[in-house]
Design an enzyme around this catalytic site. Sequence first.
Site, PDB file in Angstrom:
ATOM      1  N   ASP A  35       0.456  -1.021   0.086  1.00 26.49           N
ATOM      2  CA  ASP A  35      -0.459   0.152   0.309  1.00 26.49           C
ATOM      3  C   ASP A  35       0.813   1.144  -0.239  1.00 26.49           C
ATOM      4  OD1 ASP A  35      -2.364   2.262   1.066  1.00 26.49           O
ATOM      5  OD2 ASP A  35      -3.768   0.100   0.908  1.00 26.49           O
ATOM      6  N   ASP A  36       0.398   2.369   0.824  1.00 25.36           N
ATOM      7  CA  ASP A  36       1.032   3.605   0.640  1.00 25.36           C
ATOM      8  C   ASP A  36       2.513   3.353   0.609  1.00 25.36           C
ATOM      9  OD1 ASP A  36       0.969   6.108   0.312  1.00 25.36           O
ATOM     10  OD2 ASP A  36      -0.202   7.010   1.480  1.00 25.36           O
TER      11      ASP A  36
ATOM     12  N   ARG B  35      -5.286  16.531   3.101  1.00 28.24           N
ATOM     13  CA  ARG B  35      -4.528  15.701   3.538  1.00 28.24           C
ATOM     14  C   ARG B  35      -3.158  15.904   2.398  1.00 28.24           C
ATOM     15  NH1 ARG B  35      -3.441   9.287   2.525  1.00 28.24           N
ATOM     16  NH2 ARG B  35      -2.909   8.709   4.651  1.00 28.24           N
TER      17      ARG B  35
ATOM     18  N   LYS C  91      -4.410  -0.628  -6.410  1.00 27.04           N
ATOM     19  CA  LYS C  91      -5.366   0.062  -5.328  1.00 27.04           C
ATOM     20  C   LYS C  91      -4.958   0.679  -5.909  1.00 27.04           C
ATOM     21  CE  LYS C  91      -6.688   0.536  -0.540  1.00 27.04           C
ATOM     22  NZ  LYS C  91      -6.138   0.597   0.754  1.00 27.04           N
ATOM     23  N   TRP C  92      -6.484   2.421  -6.519  1.00 31.87           N
ATOM     24  CA  TRP C  92      -6.247   3.107  -6.736  1.00 31.87           C
ATOM     25  C   TRP C  92      -7.086   4.324  -5.998  1.00 31.87           C
ATOM     26  CZ3 TRP C  92      -4.956   4.584 -12.414  1.00 31.87           C
ATOM     27  CH2 TRP C  92      -5.585   5.598 -12.857  1.00 31.87           C
ATOM     28  N   ASP C  93      -6.091   5.225  -5.721  1.00 34.05           N
ATOM     29  CA  ASP C  93      -6.447   5.384  -4.308  1.00 34.05           C
ATOM     30  C   ASP C  93      -6.923   6.762  -4.427  1.00 34.05           C
ATOM     31  OD1 ASP C  93      -7.862   5.909  -1.866  1.00 34.05           O
ATOM     32  OD2 ASP C  93      -6.029   5.425  -0.887  1.00 34.05           O
TER      33      ASP C  93
ATOM     34  N   ASN D 163      -7.609  10.471  -1.947  1.00 34.89           N
ATOM     35  CA  ASN D 163      -8.500  11.073  -0.879  1.00 34.89           C
ATOM     36  C   ASN D 163      -8.579  11.800  -0.806  1.00 34.89           C
ATOM     37  OD1 ASN D 163      -7.700   8.436   0.885  1.00 34.89           O
ATOM     38  ND2 ASN D 163      -5.869   8.564   0.056  1.00 34.89           N
TER      39      ASN D 163
ATOM     40  N   CYS E  14     -10.744   2.918  -5.205  1.00 35.20           N
ATOM     41  CA  CYS E  14     -10.967   3.001  -3.222  1.00 35.20           C
ATOM     42  C   CYS E  14     -11.003   5.063  -3.361  1.00 35.20           C
ATOM     43  CB  CYS E  14      -9.531   2.965  -2.884  1.00 35.20           C
ATOM     44  SG  CYS E  14      -8.843   3.316  -1.046  1.00 35.20           S
TER      45      CYS E  14
ATOM     46  N   ASP F 284     -12.538   3.022   4.977  1.00 38.26           N
ATOM     47  CA  ASP F 284     -11.201   2.841   6.163  1.00 38.26           C
ATOM     48  C   ASP F 284     -11.907   2.130   7.294  1.00 38.26           C
ATOM     49  OD1 ASP F 284      -9.743   3.312   4.365  1.00 38.26           O
ATOM     50  OD2 ASP F 284      -9.372   5.433   4.614  1.00 38.26           O
TER      51      ASP F 284
HETATM   52  C1  DGJ Z   1      -6.848   5.926   2.128  1.00 37.71           C
HETATM   53  C2  DGJ Z   1      -7.261   3.620   1.563  1.00 37.71           C
HETATM   54  O1  DGJ Z   1      -8.678   4.203   2.236  1.00 37.71           O
HETATM   55  C3  DGJ Z   1      -6.342   3.640   2.944  1.00 37.71           C
HETATM   56  O2  DGJ Z   1      -6.811   1.654   2.566  1.00 37.71           O
HETATM   57  C4  DGJ Z   1      -4.868   3.474   2.387  1.00 37.71           C
HETATM   58  O3  DGJ Z   1      -4.571   2.880   1.376  1.00 37.71           O
HETATM   59  C5  DGJ Z   1      -4.082   4.672   2.862  1.00 37.71           C
HETATM   60  N1  DGJ Z   1      -5.465   5.731   2.281  1.00 37.71           N
HETATM   61  C6  DGJ Z   1      -3.238   5.200   2.365  1.00 37.71           C
HETATM   62  O4  DGJ Z   1      -2.808   6.423   2.440  1.00 37.71           O
END
Ligand code: DGJ
Length: 725
Positions: A364-365, A441, A474-476, A478, A524, A546
């Site tokens: 992940d990140d 963020r 996984k394409w986030d 935020n 995501c 989350d």
């Molecule tokens: C938000 C995602 O929903 C989490 O699962 C994770 O990937 C974090 N971002 C990482 O910054």
Amino acid sequence: MITYLENSKQFQLDTDNSSYVMQVRDGFLLHIYYGERLNVTDHSYMRWEQGRAAFSCCLEGCQGFILDDTPLEYPCFGRGDLRSPALEIINPDGTNICDLRYVSHKIIGGKPGLPGLPAFYAEEGDRASTLVITLRDNISLVECDLYYTVFEDYNIISRHTVIRNCGEKPCHIKAAASACVDFDHMDFEVISNYGTHCRERMIERFRLNHGKFELASRRGSSGHVHNPFLILASPTADEDHGEFYGVLLVYSGSHAITAEGTQYNACRLLAGLNPDGFSWKLEQNGEFTTPEAVLCYTDKGLTSLSHIYNKAINDRLIRGKYKNARRPVLLNSWEACYFSFDEARLLKIGKCAADLGIELLVIDDGWFGKRNTDNCSLGDWVIDRKKLPNGLDNIYKMLKENNCGLGIWFEPEMVSPDSDLYRAHPDWCLHIENRPRSEGRHQLMLNLSRPEVCDYLYDSIAKILDSGMISYVKWDFNRNMAEVGSEVLPPDRQGEVSHRYYLGLYSLLERLTQSFPEVLFESCSGGGGRFDAGMLYYMPQTWTSDNSDAIERLKIQYGTSLVYPMSAISAHVSASPNHQTAHVTDFATRFTVAFTGSFGYELDPTSLSEEEKLLVAKSAELYKKYGYVLVTGDYYRLKTNYEEDCAAWCAVSQDRAVCVAGYVNTHVRLYDKNQHIRLKGLDKDTAYKDIFTGQTYSGAQLMGFGLPVKITLEYRSQMWILEKA
Ligand code: DGJ
């Protein structure tokens, strides 16, 4: 089937369970009926003018015809229909009147795609056909093509509109809905999803009142708050009985779905792009295509509505290798180690996961730039050699030797002010000249309406995927949009930026998913902040929330299941105490809850006890064998902790030979009556054997009396897998 009756100028659209009827009268396209299937005949009697002219405008030459009291298919602003319009145009002279009248229609086989937009599709051999009705304002020469595709076997009707400027001067679209349905009563309850980060898609059900109820997003994403669908229920209808109507938008940006109770006790349902902040300039002969909205009707209860949408999404929206296929059991590094990992730690976690039968390790990140916290490096999609001196090679090699795949996280649509990308291209983010840029963020949003930005993202991501090592992305996403401006568009096109952003994103996703068909993409957005049909067209699953707490997930997954299939709902077992809520739940409960969706882990397996490791291994084995039931089966909501002190559900395979059922006690009730969970969807004459206990039941017993619940403790669960004996 689509039928046109020339004598009555009537269109009838039939799916297996529903009919949708329209008629041309005095040039207007009227809505006549939507509901239970009718025989094909003249239905004109269903609409008659009451001549209720109280403060209303009568149309020239037809005194009894009051637009404000007429059910219309695509109502416009400015000619006496004083309800909310589907279409509002700003004409070249600055006025905003539009008067659409019928011009022509055609019926075509199958379903055309929507240029640059995600949409349900028909396959060869489907009973699907499309009606296109052209309407025109004879003064401004604005034309609309209303598209209706009837998916007979799937019991859905998809709609969108193409707006064309046939006048000589440019005009602007101020509002353009994808669909409008004018019901002749407002005896409805509204069912919707509301939520926030970590509490997505809670269910609300309430009486529709006079005035306008709006489910909307102005955030440049479908968002955590109001998912882009709305259900109208007849007030007495429940899971198994009664009438429901649904409207689902296939769009990931700002939306608005409204249900309006009118002065004449009727209801107008509108769904489409959110008009706030939106405008679109149409040059001469320019065209604009709205996103798609998908209508559904059933008289067999809410479960039936869910099944219709679940199946249509699985079969006619999701594409690619993972369509109707079980997804790999994965382990995601986020809650296992957040930003603190290096090659040695990932090798340890990955090896342990693979030894337990997990099929995919997701980094992940934190693997790129100098990303040790969330305040930098987004945009710099280059492996951090301090953490991973050998790149991904050693990890990939070890995983491959142990039959495990490798996945990776991106948040492509964002840029950190502290990044090489931002230093090189400070103009590539959404911003408005001379105004501060608000960060969410610690990040800004890239301006995906600019093709060069999308090209940069394609190249950076393709460079990593070209290695052939990555089988999952996984394409986030935020943060949401603010200061929505683009310096490469002129002032009179600034209202287009948010929608152009999505056209850019969708074309980027199309390119990437076509170039890398073997890769499983998961969407995501801070959990489930962009859980919508638009994203599911490109990515067959979404990280649901989350909030990975098993008890909290009960309501979240339950609410999500109203429309979205379990295949799309990513659900992971995380550590206990839970990182978000500090709830302590046993492994069995966390597993039971996660086993309802696309299944995985979100913890450090090396920290588990030997006993827990055995459970992980067992659960992976079970998912490999029975996961298909959740992906392709029918899902039934049996009990909910919205209303009771427990939750229960089951999924039944299409051939009704296997059933996976779960129960969680969410509040202890001492000395209560014995609980038994009545299942649904089974074959009553079949004998089913519980694979854990060997006990055999008939389908009739399981649906009539049900399964005995033997646990009484709070947060404990019971799970059953029943197979045809
Ligand atoms: C938000 C995602 O929903 C989490 O699962 C994770 O990937 C974090 N971002 C990482 O910054």
